[in-house]
Scaffold this active site. Structure first.
Site, short mmCIF file in Angstrom:
data_model
loop_
_atom_site.label_atom_id
_atom_site.label_comp_id
_atom_site.label_asym_id
_atom_site.label_seq_id
_atom_site.Cartn_x
_atom_site.Cartn_y
_atom_site.Cartn_z
N ARG A 163 0.83 -1.21 0.00
CA ARG A 163 0.00 0.00 0.00
C ARG A 163 0.86 1.26 0.00
O ARG A 163 0.59 2.20 -0.73
CB ARG A 163 -0.95 0.02 1.20
CG ARG A 163 -2.05 -1.04 1.10
CD ARG A 163 -2.88 -1.11 2.36
NE ARG A 163 -2.01 -1.48 3.48
CZ ARG A 163 -2.14 -1.03 4.72
NH1 ARG A 163 -3.11 -0.17 5.03
NH2 ARG A 163 -1.34 -1.42 5.67
N ASN A 172 -6.27 -2.45 2.50
CA ASN A 172 -6.33 -3.90 2.67
C ASN A 172 -7.78 -4.34 2.74
O ASN A 172 -8.61 -3.69 3.38
CB ASN A 172 -5.63 -4.32 3.97
CG ASN A 172 -4.12 -4.27 3.87
OD1 ASN A 172 -3.55 -4.28 2.79
ND2 ASN A 172 -3.47 -4.24 5.01
#
Length: 90
Positions: free
Chosen positions: A20, A38
């Site tokens: 990320r 997520n």
């Protein structure tokens, strides 16, 4: 300028490997807004909004990810949405 938004669902070893944060760094360099979050099933959702060519380059990068990621599949969808003002992780 030709702008677009796309959502990607990234499958593989993509959680716990800085995926990320690396996606955020790539997006910010390219002037792309959106998010990388997520999902509970182990995937990462990436929303990318910006200049079409920049979004395309980030979409191609998603297949690689950072060094410790092992991407097995990326599902893309071009979407109609209001582009966010920044790129966040969650």
């Amino acid at each position: 300028m030709d702008m677009c938004c796309a959502k990607a669902l990234v499958t593989g070893k993509v959680q716990g490997v800085w995926y990320r944060r690396a996606a955020q760094e790539q997006a910010l360099k390219a002037g792309i807004t959106g998010h990388a979050i997520n999902l509970t099933d182990g995937r990462v959702e990436v929303l990318m909004c910006g200049e079409r060519e920049a979004v395309k380059r980030l979409a191609e990068w998603l297949w690689k990810g950072p060094d410790h990621a092992r991407v097995t599949h990326v599902e893309f969808e071009v979407i109609e949405t209001h582009a966010p003002d920044d790129f966040r992780t969650g």
